[in-house]
Design a protein around this motif. Structure first.
Motif, short mmCIF file in Angstrom:
data_model
loop_
_atom_site.label_atom_id
_atom_site.label_comp_id
_atom_site.label_asym_id
_atom_site.label_seq_id
_atom_site.Cartn_x
_atom_site.Cartn_y
_atom_site.Cartn_z
N SER A 292 0.85 -1.19 0.00
CA SER A 292 0.00 0.00 0.00
C SER A 292 0.88 1.24 0.00
O SER A 292 1.82 1.35 0.78
N CYS A 293 0.56 2.19 -0.88
CA CYS A 293 1.41 3.39 -0.98
C CYS A 293 1.18 4.33 0.20
O CYS A 293 1.98 5.23 0.43
N GLY A 294 0.06 4.15 0.92
CA GLY A 294 -0.20 4.97 2.09
C GLY A 294 -0.89 6.28 1.80
O GLY A 294 -1.13 7.08 2.71
N LYS A 295 -1.26 6.52 0.53
CA LYS A 295 -1.85 7.81 0.18
C LYS A 295 -3.24 7.99 0.79
O LYS A 295 -3.61 9.08 1.20
N CYS A 296 -4.03 6.89 0.83
CA CYS A 296 -5.39 7.03 1.35
C CYS A 296 -5.56 6.22 2.64
O CYS A 296 -4.98 5.15 2.82
N THR A 297 -6.40 6.73 3.51
CA THR A 297 -6.60 6.14 4.83
C THR A 297 -7.23 4.75 4.79
O THR A 297 -6.77 3.85 5.50
N PRO A 298 -8.29 4.51 4.00
CA PRO A 298 -8.92 3.18 4.04
C PRO A 298 -7.96 2.04 3.75
O PRO A 298 -7.93 1.04 4.46
N CYS A 299 -7.14 2.19 2.72
CA CYS A 299 -6.21 1.13 2.33
C CYS A 299 -5.04 1.05 3.33
O CYS A 299 -4.67 -0.04 3.78
N ARG A 300 -4.48 2.19 3.67
CA ARG A 300 -3.31 2.21 4.56
C ARG A 300 -3.63 1.62 5.93
O ARG A 300 -2.91 0.77 6.44
N GLU A 301 -4.74 2.07 6.52
CA GLU A 301 -5.10 1.62 7.87
C GLU A 301 -5.85 0.29 7.86
O GLU A 301 -5.64 -0.57 8.70
N GLY A 302 -6.75 0.16 6.88
CA GLY A 302 -7.57 -1.05 6.84
C GLY A 302 -6.77 -2.32 6.67
O GLY A 302 -6.96 -3.31 7.39
N ASN A 303 -5.82 -2.33 5.74
CA ASN A 303 -5.01 -3.52 5.53
C ASN A 303 -4.09 -3.79 6.71
O ASN A 303 -3.84 -4.94 7.08
N TYR A 304 -3.59 -2.72 7.32
CA TYR A 304 -2.74 -2.88 8.51
C TYR A 304 -3.51 -3.61 9.61
O TYR A 304 -3.00 -4.56 10.21
N TRP A 305 -4.73 -3.17 9.87
CA TRP A 305 -5.48 -3.78 10.97
C TRP A 305 -5.99 -5.18 10.61
O TRP A 305 -6.05 -6.06 11.48
N MET A 306 -6.32 -5.40 9.36
CA MET A 306 -6.78 -6.74 8.99
C MET A 306 -5.66 -7.78 9.12
O MET A 306 -5.90 -8.92 9.52
N ASP B 54 -15.73 -3.45 4.07
CA ASP B 54 -16.78 -2.55 3.60
C ASP B 54 -16.30 -1.11 3.58
O ASP B 54 -16.73 -0.31 2.74
N ASN B 55 -15.41 -0.77 4.49
CA ASN B 55 -14.87 0.59 4.55
C ASN B 55 -13.73 0.82 3.56
O ASN B 55 -13.37 1.97 3.28
N ILE B 56 -13.15 -0.27 3.04
CA ILE B 56 -12.08 -0.15 2.05
C ILE B 56 -12.63 -0.20 0.63
O ILE B 56 -12.28 0.61 -0.23
N LEU B 57 -13.52 -1.14 0.38
CA LEU B 57 -14.04 -1.38 -0.97
C LEU B 57 -14.79 -0.15 -1.49
O LEU B 57 -15.75 0.32 -0.88
N GLY B 58 -14.32 0.36 -2.61
CA GLY B 58 -14.97 1.52 -3.21
C GLY B 58 -14.63 2.84 -2.56
O GLY B 58 -15.08 3.90 -3.02
N ARG B 59 -13.86 2.80 -1.48
CA ARG B 59 -13.53 4.03 -0.78
C ARG B 59 -12.03 4.34 -0.81
O ARG B 59 -11.62 5.42 -0.38
N SER B 60 -11.23 3.39 -1.28
CA SER B 60 -9.79 3.65 -1.38
C SER B 60 -9.50 4.41 -2.68
O SER B 60 -10.31 4.43 -3.60
N PHE B 61 -8.32 5.01 -2.74
CA PHE B 61 -7.98 5.91 -3.83
C PHE B 61 -7.85 5.19 -5.17
O PHE B 61 -8.15 5.74 -6.22
N CYS B 62 -7.40 3.94 -5.13
CA CYS B 62 -7.25 3.16 -6.36
C CYS B 62 -7.69 1.72 -6.11
O CYS B 62 -8.22 1.38 -5.05
N GLY B 63 -7.43 0.87 -7.08
CA GLY B 63 -7.91 -0.51 -7.01
C GLY B 63 -7.14 -1.41 -6.07
O GLY B 63 -7.57 -2.55 -5.83
N LEU B 64 -6.01 -0.96 -5.52
CA LEU B 64 -5.25 -1.83 -4.62
C LEU B 64 -6.08 -2.20 -3.40
O LEU B 64 -6.11 -3.36 -2.98
N GLY B 65 -6.76 -1.23 -2.83
CA GLY B 65 -7.60 -1.51 -1.66
C GLY B 65 -8.71 -2.47 -1.98
O GLY B 65 -8.99 -3.42 -1.22
N ASP B 66 -9.37 -2.27 -3.14
CA ASP B 66 -10.44 -3.17 -3.54
C ASP B 66 -9.93 -4.59 -3.70
O ASP B 66 -10.56 -5.55 -3.27
#
Length: 438
Positions: free
Chosen positions: A349-363, A388-400
């Motif tokens: 994760s590049c860390g640019k957006c909160t959902p992906c950066r934090e969500g993957n860390y906690w999962m 649910d908080n990552i899907l569709g809410r992260s900056f790019c498709g990596l979070g999805d």
């Protein structure tokens, strides 16, 4: 080991892979003997707009995962705008299980080079780039050698084949960041910035490389262009399905007798691919698999006969992606497999957006707790809520993509999670690994 039936063998359609086993296939002499650069000569006699229409008529869709119609993407480039146009090839193949572009560049680099020249001519680009993953040293070496051979033969540079068309081609090695497989992060990296996705719109078609009109295509997409120019749209459409035309390279890995690359007409099933690959390894029975790499939702043994094309896989609840079919058996754990994939996405994760950066860390931390035998039933709700908080809410498709295996494994294999939580399955991680997590 099973012997493929004649009707299954007929599914094999070697187009991009037809030269791979030829001696010295990566050298220009061998390539020219096997139809090499014949398509370029034909293309340079055609009008660029006619080439774009040919690709539209063929139904070619992107081979990088999204499956966007290639001719339509080329047609988005504004003409007569007075700006330089660019073609950028995304060769940053780095997703777990995905491995079709590297052998193509290693064994048949001129197929990509010729495709780049034709595509650049079609969109009126005078400069093109191939952005290759930094770790792919051998493939990059082969590719750079092919580019130099093409320059020496007059296929690149000024006044290509006396057509009046000029093209410069640069092979650029990245620094090994998975995020640079996302097209706008790739463009930022190519410009010398940190690889992070851009906000869209504007899109690369109008504001891409150096804020100019740019087409970004995958290696397999561009390498498909010369065969289409030579064979025609109808020939290409004679393979595959109505909405997913042509052949596709399916990368089989995991619990199969003969893992490798199998180029088949789109719409082939996993049952047929397993037959071509000699079946499952002795003592192993299919349990779960990925149709398109680790960023696509898992499918189960019940999906053996799903057509592996864009529509068929979507109807089954997954994505065709990069056709990286990772095969897992009844001796593999879907919880642990998901954890390993999630570790990758957390790390990349590049860390640019909160959902992906934090969500993957906690999962990742939740998975470590479950696999250490210290999970709770509430953890499963936490995982789904986080997805649910990552899907569709992260900056790019990596979070999805990171959520895909989590939600799909919980859908099909929730009992495996419960077995860890309720103590029926021995922990796979130790308390020391749990405490040392960071």
């Amino acid at each position: 080991m099973t012997t493929p039936r004649p009707e299954t063998l007929a599914k094999l359609t070697p187009v991009l892979t037809k030269r791979w086993l030829s001696p010295d296939a990566w050298q220009i002499g061998t390539y020219e003997q096997l139809d090499g650069y014949a398509a370029l000569r034909k293309a340079l006699k055609a009008h660029p707009d006619d080439l774009i229409q040919l690709i539209k008529d063929s139904g070619l869709r992107g081979r990088g995962g999204a499956g966007f119609p290639t001719g339509l993407k080329w047609g988005f480039i504004p003409q007569g705008d007075g700006k330089p146009h660019y073609l950028v090839v995304n060769a940053d193949e780095g997703e777990p299980g995905t491995c079709k572009d590297l052998p193509l560049m290693t064994h048949d680099p001129h197929a990509l080079v010729e495709g780049v020249i034709i595509a650049s001519y079609a969109i009126r680009a005078s400069r093109a780039y191939i952005y290759i993953r930094g770790e792919a040293v051998h493939a990059a070496r082969r590719l750079r050698n092919a580019v130099q051979e093409a320059y020496d033969k007059g296929y690149l540079g000024r006044n290509i084949l006396r057509s009046g068309y000029d093209l410069e081609l640069v092979v650029h090695s990245g620094a090994g960041a998975y995020i640079c497989g996302e097209e706008t992060a790739l463009l930022d990296s190519l410009e010398g910035f940190r690889g992070q996705p851009r906000l869209r719109p504007p899109f690369p078609a109008t504001h891409g490389l150096y804020a100019s009109p740019t087409v970004v295509n995958n290696v397999g997409t561009i390498a498909s262009v010369p065969p289409i120019v030579l064979g025609g749209a109808d020939w290409w459409k004679s393979m595959g399905t109505e909405k997913s035309s042509g052949p596709m390279i399916y990368s089989l890995s995991g619990r199969v007798v003969n893992p490798g690359q199998y180029e088949c007409s789109m719409g082939v099933t996993l049952r047929e691919l397993l037959e071509l690959a000699g079946g499952m390894q002795p003592g192993h029975n299919l349990r779960f698999w990925t149709p398109g790499g680790s960023s696509t939702p898992l499918l189960a043994a019940e999906h053996l006969d799903v057509p592996l094309d864009f529509e068929g896989v979507a109807a089954a609840g997954s994505i065709l992606g990069t056709t990286a079919t990772q095969i897992f058996s009844d001796q593999d754990c879907p919880v642990y497999a998901t954890y390993r994939w999630l570790e990758f996405y957390h790390h990349e994760s590049c860390g640019k957006c909160t959902p992906c950066r934090e969500g993957n860390y906690w999962m990742v931390r939740v998975y470590r707790r479950i696999l250490a035998g210290q999970g709770t039933h509430e953890d499963l709700d936490t995982l789904l809520d986080t997805c649910d908080n990552i899907l569709g809410r992260s900056f790019c498709g990596l979070g999805d993509g990171a959520t895909s295996s989590v939600t799909s494994s919980l859908k099909y294999f929730k009992q495996d999670y419960l077995d860890y939580i309720e103590g029926r399955t021995a922990p796979k991680l130790s308390d020391k690994q749990l405490v040392g997590a960071h």
